[in-house]
Design a protein around this motif. Structure first.
Motif, PDB file in Angstrom:
ATOM      1  N   THR A 117       0.858  -1.188   0.000  1.00  0.00           N
ATOM      2  CA  THR A 117       0.000   0.000   0.000  1.00  0.00           C
ATOM      3  C   THR A 117       0.887   1.228   0.000  1.00  0.00           C
ATOM      4  OG1 THR A 117      -1.832  -1.073   1.140  1.00  0.00           O
ATOM      5  CG2 THR A 117      -1.674   1.327   1.343  1.00  0.00           C
ATOM      6  N   SER A 118       0.728   2.071  -1.013  1.00  0.00           N
ATOM      7  CA  SER A 118       1.638   3.197  -1.180  1.00  0.00           C
ATOM      8  C   SER A 118       1.152   4.056  -2.346  1.00  0.00           C
ATOM      9  CB  SER A 118       3.054   2.675  -1.474  1.00  0.00           C
ATOM     10  OG  SER A 118       4.004   3.725  -1.485  1.00  0.00           O
ATOM     11  N   VAL A 119       1.867   5.148  -2.574  1.00  0.00           N
ATOM     12  CA  VAL A 119       1.676   5.934  -3.792  1.00  0.00           C
ATOM     13  C   VAL A 119       2.869   5.649  -4.697  1.00  0.00           C
ATOM     14  CG1 VAL A 119       1.363   8.210  -4.802  1.00  0.00           C
ATOM     15  CG2 VAL A 119       0.419   7.714  -2.537  1.00  0.00           C
ATOM     16  N   TYR A 120       2.591   5.264  -5.915  1.00  0.00           N
ATOM     17  CA  TYR A 120       3.638   4.886  -6.850  1.00  0.00           C
ATOM     18  C   TYR A 120       3.815   5.980  -7.894  1.00  0.00           C
ATOM     19  CZ  TYR A 120       3.470   0.321  -4.737  1.00  0.00           C
ATOM     20  OH  TYR A 120       3.531  -0.715  -3.829  1.00  0.00           O
ATOM     21  N   PHE A 121       5.065   6.365  -8.105  1.00  0.00           N
ATOM     22  CA  PHE A 121       5.376   7.383  -9.097  1.00  0.00           C
ATOM     23  C   PHE A 121       6.326   6.821 -10.140  1.00  0.00           C
ATOM     24  CE2 PHE A 121       3.370  11.140  -7.614  1.00  0.00           C
ATOM     25  CZ  PHE A 121       3.333  11.045  -6.235  1.00  0.00           C
ATOM     26  N   CYS A 122       6.013   7.120 -11.366  1.00  0.00           N
ATOM     27  CA  CYS A 122       6.909   6.850 -12.473  1.00  0.00           C
ATOM     28  C   CYS A 122       7.626   8.146 -12.816  1.00  0.00           C
ATOM     29  CB  CYS A 122       6.105   6.348 -13.679  1.00  0.00           C
ATOM     30  SG  CYS A 122       7.089   6.076 -15.148  1.00  0.00           S
ATOM     31  N   ALA A 123       8.864   8.035 -13.249  1.00  0.00           N
ATOM     32  CA  ALA A 123       9.623   9.213 -13.658  1.00  0.00           C
ATOM     33  C   ALA A 123      10.499   8.844 -14.842  1.00  0.00           C
ATOM     34  CB  ALA A 123      10.477   9.740 -12.503  1.00  0.00           C
ATOM     35  N   SER A 124      10.917   9.860 -15.573  1.00  0.00           N
ATOM     36  CA  SER A 124      11.818   9.626 -16.696  1.00  0.00           C
ATOM     37  C   SER A 124      12.825  10.758 -16.777  1.00  0.00           C
ATOM     38  CB  SER A 124      11.037   9.507 -18.011  1.00  0.00           C
ATOM     39  OG  SER A 124      10.491  10.761 -18.390  1.00  0.00           O
ATOM     40  N   SER A 125      13.939  10.473 -17.443  1.00  0.00           N
ATOM     41  CA  SER A 125      14.950  11.500 -17.675  1.00  0.00           C
ATOM     42  C   SER A 125      15.682  11.183 -18.963  1.00  0.00           C
ATOM     43  CB  SER A 125      15.929  11.598 -16.491  1.00  0.00           C
ATOM     44  OG  SER A 125      16.668  10.403 -16.340  1.00  0.00           O
ATOM     45  N   TYR A 126      16.271  12.225 -19.557  1.00  0.00           N
ATOM     46  CA  TYR A 126      16.970  12.021 -20.823  1.00  0.00           C
ATOM     47  C   TYR A 126      18.266  11.238 -20.613  1.00  0.00           C
ATOM     48  CZ  TYR A 126      19.023  13.003 -25.346  1.00  0.00           C
ATOM     49  OH  TYR A 126      19.600  12.874 -26.588  1.00  0.00           O
ATOM     50  N   THR A 127      19.021  11.672 -19.613  1.00  0.00           N
ATOM     51  CA  THR A 127      20.235  10.938 -19.262  1.00  0.00           C
ATOM     52  C   THR A 127      20.267  10.766 -17.752  1.00  0.00           C
ATOM     53  OG1 THR A 127      21.635  12.872 -18.889  1.00  0.00           O
ATOM     54  CG2 THR A 127      21.487  12.062 -21.148  1.00  0.00           C
ATOM     55  N   THR A 128      21.282  10.072 -17.285  1.00  0.00           N
ATOM     56  CA  THR A 128      21.448   9.958 -15.841  1.00  0.00           C
ATOM     57  C   THR A 128      21.937  11.286 -15.282  1.00  0.00           C
ATOM     58  OG1 THR A 128      22.481   8.667 -14.083  1.00  0.00           O
ATOM     59  CG2 THR A 128      23.837   9.184 -15.984  1.00  0.00           C
ATOM     60  N   ASN A 129      21.696  11.506 -14.016  1.00  0.00           N
ATOM     61  CA  ASN A 129      22.105  12.742 -13.332  1.00  0.00           C
ATOM     62  C   ASN A 129      21.438  13.985 -13.901  1.00  0.00           C
ATOM     63  OD1 ASN A 129      23.787  11.461 -11.504  1.00  0.00           O
ATOM     64  ND2 ASN A 129      25.525  11.545 -12.897  1.00  0.00           N
ATOM     65  N   GLU A 130      20.319  13.815 -14.536  1.00  0.00           N
ATOM     66  CA  GLU A 130      19.532  14.956 -14.993  1.00  0.00           C
ATOM     67  C   GLU A 130      18.191  14.974 -14.278  1.00  0.00           C
ATOM     68  OE1 GLU A 130      21.092  16.422 -19.282  1.00  0.00           O
ATOM     69  OE2 GLU A 130      18.989  15.956 -18.967  1.00  0.00           O
ATOM     70  N   LYS A 131      17.501  16.099 -14.410  1.00  0.00           N
ATOM     71  CA  LYS A 131      16.252  16.240 -13.683  1.00  0.00           C
ATOM     72  C   LYS A 131      15.253  15.184 -14.130  1.00  0.00           C
ATOM     73  CE  LYS A 131      13.905  19.582 -16.671  1.00  0.00           C
ATOM     74  NZ  LYS A 131      13.232  20.888 -16.696  1.00  0.00           N
ATOM     75  N   LEU A 132      14.417  14.812 -13.191  1.00  0.00           N
ATOM     76  CA  LEU A 132      13.390  13.804 -13.436  1.00  0.00           C
ATOM     77  C   LEU A 132      12.058  14.472 -13.742  1.00  0.00           C
ATOM     78  CD1 LEU A 132      14.170  11.349 -10.497  1.00  0.00           C
ATOM     79  CD2 LEU A 132      14.978  11.231 -12.852  1.00  0.00           C
ATOM     80  N   PHE A 133      11.324  13.876 -14.651  1.00  0.00           N
ATOM     81  CA  PHE A 133       9.953  14.280 -14.940  1.00  0.00           C
ATOM     82  C   PHE A 133       9.051  13.203 -14.364  1.00  0.00           C
ATOM     83  CE2 PHE A 133      10.496  17.795 -17.928  1.00  0.00           C
ATOM     84  CZ  PHE A 133      11.844  17.664 -18.238  1.00  0.00           C
ATOM     85  N   PHE A 134       8.099  13.623 -13.546  1.00  0.00           N
ATOM     86  CA  PHE A 134       7.256  12.674 -12.823  1.00  0.00           C
ATOM     87  C   PHE A 134       5.847  12.612 -13.395  1.00  0.00           C
ATOM     88  CE2 PHE A 134       9.463  11.159  -9.064  1.00  0.00           C
ATOM     89  CZ  PHE A 134      10.563  12.003  -9.013  1.00  0.00           C
ATOM     90  N   GLY A 135       5.248  11.421 -13.291  1.00  0.00           N
ATOM     91  CA  GLY A 135       3.824  11.291 -13.507  1.00  0.00           C
ATOM     92  C   GLY A 135       3.073  11.747 -12.275  1.00  0.00           C
ATOM     93  N   SER A 136       1.754  11.714 -12.338  1.00  0.00           N
ATOM     94  CA  SER A 136       0.936  12.236 -11.248  1.00  0.00           C
ATOM     95  C   SER A 136       0.671  11.210 -10.147  1.00  0.00           C
ATOM     96  CB  SER A 136      -0.388  12.775 -11.789  1.00  0.00           C
ATOM     97  OG  SER A 136      -1.066  11.749 -12.490  1.00  0.00           O
ATOM     98  N   GLY A 137       1.133   9.988 -10.323  1.00  0.00           N
ATOM     99  CA  GLY A 137       1.061   9.002  -9.252  1.00  0.00           C
ATOM    100  C   GLY A 137      -0.119   8.061  -9.332  1.00  0.00           C
ATOM    101  N   THR A 138       0.047   6.895  -8.712  1.00  0.00           N
ATOM    102  CA  THR A 138      -1.021   5.902  -8.554  1.00  0.00           C
ATOM    103  C   THR A 138      -1.151   5.599  -7.073  1.00  0.00           C
ATOM    104  OG1 THR A 138      -0.611   4.861 -10.703  1.00  0.00           O
ATOM    105  CG2 THR A 138      -1.776   3.546  -9.049  1.00  0.00           C
ATOM    106  N   GLN A 139      -2.339   5.821  -6.536  1.00  0.00           N
ATOM    107  CA  GLN A 139      -2.611   5.490  -5.142  1.00  0.00           C
ATOM    108  C   GLN A 139      -3.105   4.043  -5.089  1.00  0.00           C
ATOM    109  OE1 GLN A 139      -2.816   7.660  -1.999  1.00  0.00           O
ATOM    110  NE2 GLN A 139      -2.717   5.534  -1.301  1.00  0.00           N
ATOM    111  N   LEU A 140      -2.314   3.161  -4.479  1.00  0.00           N
ATOM    112  CA  LEU A 140      -2.667   1.743  -4.400  1.00  0.00           C
ATOM    113  C   LEU A 140      -2.912   1.354  -2.953  1.00  0.00           C
ATOM    114  CD1 LEU A 140      -2.912  -1.103  -5.662  1.00  0.00           C
ATOM    115  CD2 LEU A 140      -0.458  -1.385  -5.240  1.00  0.00           C
ATOM    116  N   SER A 141      -4.043   0.724  -2.718  1.00  0.00           N
ATOM    117  CA  SER A 141      -4.360   0.188  -1.392  1.00  0.00           C
ATOM    118  C   SER A 141      -4.520  -1.312  -1.506  1.00  0.00           C
ATOM    119  CB  SER A 141      -5.644   0.798  -0.840  1.00  0.00           C
ATOM    120  OG  SER A 141      -5.494   2.184  -0.627  1.00  0.00           O
ATOM    121  N   VAL A 142      -3.836  -2.052  -0.641  1.00  0.00           N
ATOM    122  CA  VAL A 142      -3.951  -3.512  -0.613  1.00  0.00           C
ATOM    123  C   VAL A 142      -4.583  -3.907   0.715  1.00  0.00           C
ATOM    124  CG1 VAL A 142      -2.778  -5.712  -0.824  1.00  0.00           C
ATOM    125  CG2 VAL A 142      -1.892  -3.712  -2.055  1.00  0.00           C
ATOM    126  N   LEU A 143      -5.753  -4.533   0.619  1.00  0.00           N
ATOM    127  CA  LEU A 143      -6.502  -4.856   1.831  1.00  0.00           C
ATOM    128  C   LEU A 143      -6.250  -6.295   2.274  1.00  0.00           C
ATOM    129  CD1 LEU A 143      -9.870  -3.166   0.793  1.00  0.00           C
ATOM    130  CD2 LEU A 143      -7.943  -2.165   2.049  1.00  0.00           C
TER     131      LEU A 143
END
Lengths: 112, 111
Positions: A86-112
């Protein structure tokens, strides 16, 4: 320009169920990442990819699998969900390593 | 090991300056970043500083880096209610493939 898109935005699972989170980016980035965000713990890296067809383990990979069959997509799978995932999951991408990350808006996942 | 630490909460009055502090452990950092997360959204890069710089100013934002003490700070001048968010300090490691994040500082701005 959509940037980084994550689907779904919300999901509730029962313990033991499986699911796949999809991340898509339209910026032609080589590097893609999956993070989880938990209160008081910041973002922790689950898995990452340095290019199409490659994946590598991050800080907390157990219980997750990933695939990067196409450059623009990075999938995160949970084979048998546990309440500890159970957590919020974020995906991110970058052009190269050590560069700024661009994030998605997240997925809220609950496991009962 | 790699670790980034920051305080969890900061409350300021509108119009005052906010200073968010961060310490990191890895001396081989290439870049140090400040990301901002608004409610229900992903993180967005606010500003960054290269590890061989001491200071960077960008409009209302001032970043100070003390490499000797491994201390990074973000100063927001004339803080507005729209600045209320979680601010993450992060570092990328030379030759590494990942960015290390702190736990985030939640900034409350009181009108």
């Amino acid at each position: 320009n959509a940037g980084v898109t994550q689907t779904p935005k919300f999901r509730v699972l029962k313990t033991g169920q499986s699911m796949t989170l999809l991340c898509a980016q339209d910026m032609n980035h080589e590097y893609m990442y999956w993070y989880r965000q938990d209160p008081g713990m910041g973002l922790r890296l689950i898995h990452y990819s340095v290019g199409e067809g490659t994946t590598a383990k991050g800080e907390v990979p157990d219980g997750y699998n990933v695939s990067r069959l196409k450059k623009q997509n990075f999938l995160l799978g949970l084979e048998s969900a546990a309440p500890s995932q159970t957590s919020v999951y974020f995906c991110a991408s970058s052009y190269t390593t050590n560069e700024k990350l661009f994030f998605g808006s997240g997925t809220q996942l609950s496991v009962l | 090991g790699e670790d980034v630490e920051q305080s969890l909460f900061l409350s300021v009055r509108e119009g005052d300056s906010s200073v968010i502090n961060c310490t990191y452990t890895d001396s081989s950092s290439t870049y140090l970043y400040w990301y901002k997360q608004e409610p229900g959204a992903g993180l967005q890069l606010l500003t960054y500083i290269f590890s061989n710089m001491d200071m960077k100013q960008d409009q209302r934002l001032t970043v100070l880096l003390n490499k000797k003490d491994k201390h990074l700070s973000l100063r927001i001048a004339d803080t507005q209610t729209g600045d209320s968010a979680i601010y993450f300090c992060a570092e990328s490691i030379t030759g590494g493939f990942k960015t290390i994040f702190g736990a985030g500082t939640r900034l409350f701005v009181k009108a």
